[in-house]
Scaffold this active site. Structure first.
Site, mmCIF file in Angstrom:
data_model
loop_
_atom_site.group_PDB
_atom_site.id
_atom_site.type_symbol
_atom_site.label_atom_id
_atom_site.label_comp_id
_atom_site.label_asym_id
_atom_site.label_seq_id
_atom_site.Cartn_x
_atom_site.Cartn_y
_atom_site.Cartn_z
ATOM 1 N N HIS A 99 -64.398 57.213 -77.919
ATOM 2 C CA HIS A 99 -62.923 57.257 -78.089
ATOM 3 C C HIS A 99 -62.533 58.376 -79.065
ATOM 4 O O HIS A 99 -61.830 58.132 -80.054
ATOM 5 C CB HIS A 99 -62.405 55.896 -78.559
ATOM 6 C CG HIS A 99 -60.947 55.672 -78.268
ATOM 7 N ND1 HIS A 99 -60.422 54.476 -77.895
ATOM 8 C CD2 HIS A 99 -59.882 56.535 -78.308
ATOM 9 C CE1 HIS A 99 -59.115 54.579 -77.725
ATOM 10 N NE2 HIS A 99 -58.759 55.845 -77.963
ATOM 11 N N ARG A 149 -57.410 54.573 -71.313
ATOM 12 C CA ARG A 149 -57.835 53.312 -71.919
ATOM 13 C C ARG A 149 -58.935 52.706 -71.043
ATOM 14 O O ARG A 149 -58.894 52.837 -69.807
ATOM 15 C CB ARG A 149 -56.680 52.315 -72.004
ATOM 16 C CG ARG A 149 -55.646 52.656 -73.069
ATOM 17 C CD ARG A 149 -56.164 52.377 -74.485
ATOM 18 N NE ARG A 149 -55.133 52.641 -75.481
ATOM 19 C CZ ARG A 149 -55.018 53.781 -76.175
ATOM 20 N NH1 ARG A 149 -55.876 54.776 -75.980
ATOM 21 N NH2 ARG A 149 -54.064 53.926 -77.070
HETATM 22 P P1 NAP Z 1 -46.665 59.337 -71.409
HETATM 23 O O1 NAP Z 1 -46.053 60.601 -71.871
HETATM 24 O O2 NAP Z 1 -45.877 58.073 -71.531
HETATM 25 O O3 NAP Z 1 -47.078 59.567 -69.886
HETATM 26 C C1 NAP Z 1 -47.491 58.505 -69.064
HETATM 27 C C2 NAP Z 1 -47.515 58.984 -67.612
HETATM 28 O O4 NAP Z 1 -48.052 57.932 -66.811
HETATM 29 C C3 NAP Z 1 -46.123 59.313 -67.088
HETATM 30 O O5 NAP Z 1 -46.176 60.435 -66.247
HETATM 31 C C4 NAP Z 1 -45.777 58.062 -66.267
HETATM 32 O O6 NAP Z 1 -44.894 58.333 -65.178
HETATM 33 C C5 NAP Z 1 -47.134 57.684 -65.734
HETATM 34 N N1 NAP Z 1 -47.176 56.264 -65.358
HETATM 35 C C6 NAP Z 1 -47.058 55.181 -66.151
HETATM 36 N N2 NAP Z 1 -47.115 54.045 -65.429
HETATM 37 C C7 NAP Z 1 -47.265 54.437 -64.136
HETATM 38 C C8 NAP Z 1 -47.382 53.732 -62.914
HETATM 39 N N3 NAP Z 1 -47.354 52.383 -62.855
HETATM 40 N N4 NAP Z 1 -47.518 54.458 -61.777
HETATM 41 C C9 NAP Z 1 -47.540 55.806 -61.816
HETATM 42 N N5 NAP Z 1 -47.437 56.534 -62.952
HETATM 43 C C10 NAP Z 1 -47.298 55.845 -64.091
HETATM 44 O O7 NAP Z 1 -48.058 59.070 -72.153
HETATM 45 P P2 NAP Z 1 -49.027 60.140 -72.858
HETATM 46 O O8 NAP Z 1 -48.527 60.494 -74.196
HETATM 47 O O9 NAP Z 1 -49.318 61.219 -71.891
HETATM 48 O O10 NAP Z 1 -50.330 59.223 -73.094
HETATM 49 C C11 NAP Z 1 -51.028 58.627 -72.013
HETATM 50 C C12 NAP Z 1 -52.102 57.703 -72.516
HETATM 51 O O11 NAP Z 1 -53.219 58.427 -73.049
HETATM 52 C C13 NAP Z 1 -51.691 56.799 -73.683
HETATM 53 O O12 NAP Z 1 -50.968 55.670 -73.233
HETATM 54 C C14 NAP Z 1 -53.018 56.437 -74.317
HETATM 55 O O13 NAP Z 1 -53.463 55.198 -73.808
HETATM 56 C C15 NAP Z 1 -53.974 57.540 -73.873
HETATM 57 N N6 NAP Z 1 -54.544 58.288 -75.018
HETATM 58 C C16 NAP Z 1 -55.894 58.275 -75.236
HETATM 59 C C17 NAP Z 1 -56.435 59.001 -76.288
HETATM 60 C C18 NAP Z 1 -57.940 59.082 -76.522
HETATM 61 O O14 NAP Z 1 -58.380 59.536 -77.575
HETATM 62 N N7 NAP Z 1 -58.764 58.720 -75.572
HETATM 63 C C19 NAP Z 1 -55.594 59.719 -77.155
HETATM 64 C C20 NAP Z 1 -54.230 59.717 -76.897
HETATM 65 C C21 NAP Z 1 -53.704 58.991 -75.824
HETATM 66 P P3 NAP Z 1 -43.344 58.705 -65.425
HETATM 67 O O15 NAP Z 1 -43.368 60.000 -66.211
HETATM 68 O O16 NAP Z 1 -42.809 58.910 -64.061
HETATM 69 O O17 NAP Z 1 -42.728 57.589 -66.187
#
Ligand code: NAP
Length: 282
Positions: free
Chosen positions: A245, A197
């Site tokens: 994006h 983001r």
């Molecule tokens: P996810 O499965 O919830 O993974 C999030 C990761 O971030 C987890 O490993 C989590 O740790 C870690 N995390 C969260 N808060 C943290 C903190 N304060 N300190 C350290 N680590 C932290 O999410 P995802 O499905 O991979 O998606 C990630 C993000 O990608 C989404 O939220 C979205 O904003 C973005 N995204 C962007 C696009 C685009 O087109 N650009 C498309 C899709 C998604 P834990 O596992 O230990 O909880």
């Protein structure tokens, strides 16, 4: 136009959205659950009136994770293989051969966020023989990927990243995590890729770190303000590659299937997978 004038708020059981207008969800008295059309749910949680007693289910799709990883791999390889050098040589009709500036085995890639998407990015880059590390809240065990966990290990993680790829959710803890202090911890010449983001990056700090020569470049798919304003210095910065994006786009068909499955689970008294933990914010 969708508005209270053409539906009865009391007739709505489920809502499907990405960035709903503030207050809209709170106005639906019989709402049972909300489904996000994106993997990130920051567009819901910035609504101060989001009704937190209503479950919020985020979108998780292996195809989407794979496309995100493709984007990350592509931008690592464009830089690692000095693609711009060869594109410029072709435009000049010049036969310019050269070795890779750095061996793959010596090019360290760090993933901020080892969740659904970050783990796939890590595995694909590891399979290309880059040394890969990841940082998350809790410790992970992804084969061949060194795991750093928690705020106390962030600096050590950053100091070992020639490429830094951000795939974190946007929460109060991660907003502007990529700021001047974080860039200073990266090795000189590091390259930053943000596919999470726009709010993760302090954009003026990034431009300062690029202009000082500390960072060699950045690829940005997401921005503080979207669409990126025409006047933004990011568009024409010589060290930034910017895309609108599009690292991955939700498939309407898969999203519809996943909403139907989620509703079926709730109607049977269960809790859908990927229900957001409001205390963590993702
Ligand atoms: P996810 O499965 O919830 O993974 C999030 C990761 O971030 C987890 O490993 C989590 O740790 C870690 N995390 C969260 N808060 C943290 C903190 N304060 N300190 C350290 N680590 C932290 O999410 P995802 O499905 O991979 O998606 C990630 C993000 O990608 C989404 O939220 C979205 O904003 C973005 N995204 C962007 C696009 C685009 O087109 N650009 C498309 C899709 C998604 P834990 O596992 O230990 O909880």
């Amino acid at each position: 136009m969708f508005g209270p004038e053409n539906y009865d708020p009391a007739s709505i059981d489920y809502a499907v959205s990405f960035r709903p207008p503030f207050g809209l969800l709170k106005s639906l008295p019989k709402l049972k659950a909300v489904f996000s059309l994106g993997a990130g749910v920051d567009g819901f949680l910035i609504d101060p009136d989001y009704p937190k007693h209503i479950p919020l289910v985020r979108f998780v799709d292996p195809t989407l994770s794979g496309e995100m990883a493709q984007y990350a791999v592509m931008h690592v390889l464009i830089q690692h293989r000095t693609e711009h050098f060869f594109t410029a040589a072709q435009q000049e009709h010049k036969w310019r051969q050269r070795m890779l500036p750095r061996r793959t085995e010596d090019t360290r890639v760090g993933i901020l966020g080892l969740g659904e998407i970050g783990t796939v990015c890590a595995e694909r880059l590891r399979d290309l023989r880059f040394p890969v590390t990841g940082w998350s809240r809790t410790r992970k065990s992804v084969p061949g990927v060194k795991s750093y966990a928690g705020a106390g290990e962030l600096d050590a993680f950053l100091s070992g990243c020639d490429f830094l790829i951000c795939v974190l959710p946007l929460t109060p803890d991660t907003r502007h995590i990529l700021n001047a202090a974080a860039f200073a911890k990266l090795p000189k010449g590091a390259y930053v890729i943000n596919i999470a983001r726009g709010g993760h990056v302090n954009e003026p700090d990034l431009i300062a770190a690029l202009d000082s020569g500390h960072l060699s470049g950045a690829t940005l798919d997401v921005f503080e303000t979207e669409p990126l304003p025409e006047t933004s210095p990011i568009w024409s910065h010589p060290k930034i590659m910017a895309t609108p994006h599009i690292a991955a786009i939700t498939s309407p068909l898969v999203a519809a299937q996943s909403v139907v499955e989620g509703i079926a689970v709730i109607e049977c008294g269960g809790k859908p997978e990927n229900t957001v933990d409001f205390s963590r914010g993702y």
